[in-house]
Motif scaffolding. Structure first.
Motif: not given
Ligand code: RET
Length: 133
Positions: A53-79
């Motif tokens: 997700t990109t914007s002129t202000f801040r970007n957010y990137f996430v990658q995942f595989k269906i069914g596999e738990e992952f750690d998400e940092d929400n960096k630049g959102l609420d962290n």
């Protein structure tokens, strides 16, 4: 089968302010974020996804595989860190973001050439619509 691959341009959103408030995002960030028209680039290979997700202000990137738990940092959102997992619900992809915030997650689906995103946090739901670029 659904194919989320593509570049998706912002069309409209509802209740994003309330969603951001529920996440505890500060006033200044909310004011800027409300004016953005983010673009999403989704890459899907079977059950593996990357979403930027990109914007002129801040970007957010996430990658995942269906069914596999992952750690998400929400960096630049609420962290806030979450343990997240995405599953199929028919033709929708549904993410549960387990962490400090109750009822946090999102759902993505496609209707025609539009991508829908529902974002939830606590008792707030924001809806966003994107159009295929
Ligand atoms: C922006 C700008 C800075 C403030 C906030 C933002 C929100 C981004 C969101 C992204 C959601 C991404 C998802 C990806 C799924 O794969 C636009 C970065 C709050 C809510 C759901």
């Amino acid at each position: 089968p659904v194919d989320f691959n593509g570049t998706w341009n912002f069309v409209r959103s509802e209740n994003f302010e309330s969603y951001m408030l529920a996440l505890g995002i500060d006033f200044a960030t909310r004011k800027i974020a409300n004016l953005l028209k983010p673009q999403k680039v989704i890459k899907q290979e079977g059950d593996s996804f990357s979403i930027s997700t990109t914007s002129t202000f801040r970007n957010y990137f996430v990658q995942f595989k269906i069914g596999e738990e992952f750690d998400e940092d929400n960096k630049g959102l609420d962290n806030r860190k979450c343990t997240s997992v995405v599953t199929w619900d028919n033709d929708k992809i549904v993410c549960v973001q387990n962490g400090e915030k109750r009822n946090r997650g999102w759902t993505h689906w496609i209707e025609g050439d539009e991508l829908y995103l529902e974002l939830c946090c606590e008792d707030q739901i924001s809806r966003q619509v994107f159009k295929r670029g």
